[in-house]
Design an enzyme around this catalytic site. Structure first.
Site, PDB file in Angstrom:
ATOM      1  N   GLY A 251      67.190 109.243  30.821  1.00 38.65           N
ATOM      2  CA  GLY A 251      66.252 110.016  31.634  1.00 38.65           C
ATOM      3  C   GLY A 251      65.510 109.178  32.663  1.00 38.65           C
ATOM      4  CG  ASP A 277      70.969  98.026  29.093  1.00 42.01           C
ATOM      5  OD1 ASP A 277      71.324  96.954  28.589  1.00 42.01           O
ATOM      6  OD2 ASP A 277      70.451  98.110  30.217  1.00 42.01           O
ATOM      7  CB  ALA A 311      63.401  94.876  31.585  1.00 40.66           C
TER       8      ALA A 311
HETATM    9 ZN   LIG Z   1      72.616  95.073  33.236  1.00 41.47          ZN
END
Ligand SMILES: [Zn+2]
Length: 385
Positions: A251, A277, A311
């Site tokens: 999102g 991630d 990040a």
């Molecule tokens: Zn990356």
């Protein structure tokens, strides 16, 4: 003695279809044929899963951390075990601990940790993803620019020496820092090469696909965009059927409208699949973390550097599946495939991502509302809510 397990009463999704009224039978960690003679021998464990969904375990090819452990900061076997356990709570049964750009010393530790984890058979460990350091400064994202560098012959030889020893091997590179010949050698040694953190043109991506690259890292993020005169990496990713593309569906990283356009445009046989991630914050109340000596802040479902750069992500795979189904409006079957079948295909894990006779018995039991009930790896329960 064989290890046997039968699970009755669940709606079973095998990766293609639902099976109603069938019993899942597991023998020695593998799925036995459906509809076979029900195993009622004394040593079989039976479980009633009436009313639940039984689906292939999630496969996450980009996991930087979890459970308070960041792989860069704990590049050892214990760190890998902690990350795998943290993500099992959210249905992930196989993952690639992902090393973000770091020093050559940390990269060496990470490879050694992967070799150890593969030898020990840590549940949920599938292999390693090396995201960097051979990326493009222009698209560095959260990677420390001081550590980004071209791939040298020494780098290449170290990667080739360790190939095949740490399970599945995925490396994200930018064409700006790695030559097509280096890509060819990596692929020949068993690496899957993913393109990302790059300004490469659509044509350049085509050259690297010809050299063996088969994936795109977190589609849309940290890459040249699709424009009408230069289709960029995004255009290449969507139009080149050889490419499988990871996508962060949290999102924040990609607007849902852009995701919808990408899904409708993607040329097969490659697919868009889900990655988290995720960073160390998953499964914790941590308010942030440190990476390469820089502080990352956690707020409102996002992780950012002090300057606001995203990040990594603060999301688990089950939440990504829910987002794909509930927010993007994808059929549940397709959302599940994007979290299991497609990443398994992308990384070449032939026995995973489906629940067919002979498949690894990696699965998740969910309520119809998509709440986690339990997670199983190789027919063993690794998490029970
Ligand atoms: Zn990356």
């Amino acid at each position: 003695m064989t290890d046997r397990l039968t699970i009755a009463g669940a709606r079973i999704f095998d990766g293609s279809h639902w099976h109603q009224g069938q019993t899942l039978q597991v023998e020695n960690g593998r799925v036995a044929p459906f509809g076979g003679e029900e195993n009622s021998s004394d040593d079989a464990v039976a479980l009633d899963a009436g009313g639940l969904l039984l689906v292939p375990g999630f496969i996450d090819l980009q996991v930087n951390g979890g459970g308070g452990v960041q792989f860069n900061n704990s590049a050892d076997e214990a760190g890998i075990a902690a990350i795998c356990a943290a993500h099992a709570r959210f249905g992930t049964t196989a993952l690639l601990p992902t090393l973000i750009t770091d020093t050559p010393g940390i990269s060496t530790l990470a490879l050694a940790a992967g070799i150890q984890a593969a030898r020990r058979g840590i549940p949920g460990y599938l292999g390693l993803h090396l995201e960097g350091p051979h990326l493009s400064q222009a698209r560095k994202g959260t990677h420390d620019p001081a550590l980004i560098r071209p791939m040298t012959e020494i780098d290449l030889q170290r990667l080739l020496t360790d190939a095949g020893k740490f399970g599945k091997a995925l490396i994200t590179i930018a064409p700006e820092s790695v030559t097509p010949s280096q890509v060819e050698q990596l692929c020949a040694a068993g690496y899957r090469v993913s393109l990302g953190h790059s300004e490469a043109s659509c044509d350049t991506v085509g050259d690297y696909v010809a050299a063996g690259a088969s994936m795109i890292t977190h589609l849309f993020n940290a890459m040249s965009p699709l424009t009408h005169r230069e289709p960029g990496m995004v255009g290449a990713a969507l139009s080149n059927g050889a490419l499988n593309c990871g996508l962060i569906a949290d999102g924040f990283h990609v607007d849902p409208i852009a995701i919808g356009i990408a899904l409708r445009a993607k040329t097969g046989p490659g697919h868009i699949f889900l990655v988290t991630d995720a960073m160390s914050t998953i499964g914790t109340d941590d308010i942030g973390l440190e990476l390469n000596g820089r502080q990352i802040f956690r707020e409102g479902g996002r992780l950012t550097l002090a300057d606001g750069t995203l990040a990594g992500a603060d999301i688990d795979m089950l939440s990504c599946v829910r987002y794909a189904h509930e927010k993007l409006g994808l059929p549940l079957e397709e959302a599940l495939r994007m979290a299991s079948t497609y990443p398994a295909e992308a990384i070449g894990a032939a026995n995973k991502g489906r629940l067919e006779p002979g498949s690894d018995a990696d699965f998740v039991l969910l309520t119809p509302e998509l709440e986690i009930v339990s997670t199983w790896i190789g027919g063993q329960c690794v998490f029970n809510a």
